[in-house]
Design a protein around this motif. Structure first.
Motif, short mmCIF file in Angstrom:
data_model
loop_
_atom_site.label_atom_id
_atom_site.label_comp_id
_atom_site.label_asym_id
_atom_site.label_seq_id
_atom_site.Cartn_x
_atom_site.Cartn_y
_atom_site.Cartn_z
N VAL A 65 68.57 44.93 -9.46
CA VAL A 65 68.44 44.44 -8.08
C VAL A 65 68.94 43.00 -8.09
O VAL A 65 68.45 42.19 -8.89
CB VAL A 65 66.98 44.48 -7.60
N LEU A 66 69.93 42.70 -7.26
CA LEU A 66 70.56 41.39 -7.28
C LEU A 66 70.14 40.53 -6.10
O LEU A 66 69.60 41.03 -5.11
CB LEU A 66 72.09 41.56 -7.23
N ASP A 67 70.41 39.24 -6.23
CA ASP A 67 70.33 38.30 -5.11
C ASP A 67 68.95 38.29 -4.44
O ASP A 67 68.86 38.23 -3.21
CB ASP A 67 71.42 38.63 -4.07
N ASN A 68 67.90 38.36 -5.25
CA ASN A 68 66.53 38.32 -4.72
C ASN A 68 66.28 39.43 -3.70
O ASN A 68 65.50 39.25 -2.74
CB ASN A 68 66.22 36.94 -4.09
N GLY A 69 66.93 40.56 -3.90
CA GLY A 69 66.75 41.69 -3.00
C GLY A 69 65.36 42.31 -3.14
O GLY A 69 64.62 42.03 -4.09
N ASP A 70 65.02 43.15 -2.18
CA ASP A 70 63.71 43.80 -2.17
C ASP A 70 63.58 44.81 -3.30
O ASP A 70 64.56 45.38 -3.77
CB ASP A 70 63.50 44.54 -0.85
N PHE A 71 62.33 45.05 -3.71
CA PHE A 71 62.01 46.08 -4.69
C PHE A 71 61.28 47.21 -3.95
O PHE A 71 60.11 47.03 -3.55
CB PHE A 71 61.11 45.50 -5.79
N PRO A 205 55.49 37.83 -21.48
CA PRO A 205 54.22 37.21 -21.90
C PRO A 205 53.02 37.93 -21.28
O PRO A 205 53.18 38.87 -20.49
CB PRO A 205 54.33 35.78 -21.38
N ALA A 206 51.83 37.50 -21.63
CA ALA A 206 50.61 38.15 -21.14
C ALA A 206 50.47 37.99 -19.63
O ALA A 206 51.09 37.13 -19.01
CB ALA A 206 49.39 37.52 -21.83
N GLY A 207 49.65 38.86 -19.06
CA GLY A 207 49.31 38.74 -17.64
C GLY A 207 49.96 39.80 -16.76
O GLY A 207 49.93 39.67 -15.54
N VAL A 208 50.54 40.83 -17.38
CA VAL A 208 51.15 41.88 -16.57
C VAL A 208 50.08 42.51 -15.68
O VAL A 208 48.89 42.54 -16.04
CB VAL A 208 51.82 42.96 -17.44
N GLY A 209 50.51 43.00 -14.54
CA GLY A 209 49.55 43.60 -13.63
C GLY A 209 50.25 44.28 -12.47
O GLY A 209 51.48 44.21 -12.35
N PRO A 210 49.47 44.95 -11.62
CA PRO A 210 50.05 45.77 -10.57
C PRO A 210 50.56 44.97 -9.37
O PRO A 210 50.07 43.87 -9.09
CB PRO A 210 48.88 46.66 -10.15
N VAL A 211 51.51 45.54 -8.67
CA VAL A 211 51.97 45.01 -7.39
C VAL A 211 51.73 46.09 -6.32
O VAL A 211 51.60 47.27 -6.64
CB VAL A 211 53.47 44.65 -7.43
N VAL A 212 51.66 45.64 -5.08
CA VAL A 212 51.56 46.56 -3.95
C VAL A 212 52.58 46.16 -2.90
O VAL A 212 53.10 45.03 -2.92
CB VAL A 212 50.14 46.56 -3.33
N ARG A 213 52.87 47.09 -2.00
CA ARG A 213 53.84 46.80 -0.94
C ARG A 213 53.41 45.56 -0.16
O ARG A 213 52.24 45.38 0.16
CB ARG A 213 53.94 47.98 0.03
N GLY A 214 54.39 44.69 0.10
CA GLY A 214 54.12 43.45 0.82
C GLY A 214 54.04 42.25 -0.09
O GLY A 214 54.23 41.12 0.35
N ASP A 215 53.76 42.48 -1.39
CA ASP A 215 53.67 41.36 -2.33
C ASP A 215 55.02 40.65 -2.46
O ASP A 215 56.08 41.29 -2.45
CB ASP A 215 53.27 41.85 -3.74
N LEU A 227 63.77 33.80 -9.86
CA LEU A 227 64.04 35.10 -9.26
C LEU A 227 62.86 35.42 -8.35
O LEU A 227 61.71 35.10 -8.67
CB LEU A 227 64.13 36.14 -10.39
N ALA A 228 63.15 36.03 -7.20
CA ALA A 228 62.06 36.47 -6.32
C ALA A 228 62.40 37.86 -5.79
O ALA A 228 63.57 38.20 -5.63
CB ALA A 228 61.90 35.50 -5.15
N THR A 229 61.35 38.66 -5.59
CA THR A 229 61.58 39.95 -4.95
C THR A 229 60.34 40.31 -4.12
O THR A 229 59.21 39.98 -4.48
CB THR A 229 61.88 41.06 -6.00
N ARG A 230 60.58 40.94 -3.00
CA ARG A 230 59.50 41.42 -2.13
C ARG A 230 59.31 42.90 -2.40
O ARG A 230 60.28 43.67 -2.45
CB ARG A 230 59.90 41.19 -0.67
N ILE A 231 58.05 43.32 -2.60
CA ILE A 231 57.75 44.74 -2.80
C ILE A 231 57.70 45.40 -1.41
O ILE A 231 56.91 44.98 -0.56
CB ILE A 231 56.40 44.93 -3.53
N VAL A 232 58.53 46.41 -1.22
CA VAL A 232 58.60 47.04 0.11
C VAL A 232 58.39 48.54 0.00
O VAL A 232 58.47 49.10 -1.11
CB VAL A 232 59.95 46.75 0.82
#
Ligand code: MN
Length: 232
Positions: A65-71, A205-215, A227-232
């Protein structure tokens, strides 16, 4: 010159990454990923942090996913995890590359997310099956532009950070990598012939965890990029 073949179906495009400060692109060949390469993450996943040999899995080049596109939240899962990672971009291929020569093969670095269907990966681990459905699904590899090593050098230390909706979830430093980048390149090149365009995701590194839509997931590696991505 060979004539262009006539394809019977449309030929897939060459996946590529943007390059920081340039309109040129970095064409992607394969995406190799290193598992459990920070001790604190190995421990949180229930493993011994001793320096066992590195192990690898792959994502597909068209998972980027390029250019900070949505996930887009993927199907058949209820537990998708973020994993922020330093990515090494191979510019010169080779086999049996020595540790001392390894950095000469790296064109640049990026920040990547190894998005993981953790529930499916866990099922596959328990059944002794391959990890692809947990790791190599559509959009599973959001990635930043590549920063040329000619400009930033070869970072061996620097803060690795991931925030979800502004809150810090993952923190580490490149100096905590169990297997350092030159060692990864050397070892991997004994197993596969590395090619220009290969990407290596070097572990999280440590700290992995879940994401939900909207994050909103924002991550960075100091000296490399963000890098940034919005969960959709
Ligand atoms: Mn990972």
């Amino acid at each position: 010159m060979e004539p262009m073949p006539e394809y019977v179906i449309p030929a897939p495009a060459v996946p590529c990454l943007p390059i920081r400060g340039s309109d040129a692109r970095f064409p992607v060949h394969r995406i190799y990923c290193v598992g459990r390469n920070y001790a604190a993450h190995a421990i949180e996943m229930g493993h011994d942090p001793d320096r066992e040999l590195p192990f690898f899995f792959l994502k597909n080049p068209d998972n980027l996913v390029l250019d900070n596109g949505d996930f887009p939240y993927p199907p058949k899962t209820g537990n998708v995890h973020h994993e922020v990672e330093l990515v090494a971009a191979i510019g010169r291929g080779g086999s049996e590359i020595g540790v001392d020569a390894a950095l000469d093969h790296i064109w640049g670095y990026a920040v990547g997310l190894d998005m993981t269907r953790r529930d499916l990966q866990a099922e596959m681990k328990n059944a002794g099956r391959p990890w692809e459905i947990g790791k190599a699904f559509e959009h599973s590899a959001p990635m930043s532009a590549v920063a040329p090593a000619a400009e930033i050098g070869h970072p061996a230390e620097g803060r690795v950070e991931l925030r979800v909706n502004g809150e810090i979830r993952q923190e580490g430093d490149l100096n905590q990598l169990i297997w350092k980048v030159p060692e990864i390149v050397a070892y991997l090149s004994g197993l596969f012939e590395l090619r220009p365009g290969d990407l290596i995701m070097t572990g999280t590194p440590a700290g992995v965890g879940p994401v939900v839509r909207g994050d909103l997931v924002e991550c960075s590696v100091a000296g490399v990029g963000a890098l940034a991505t919005r969960i959709v």
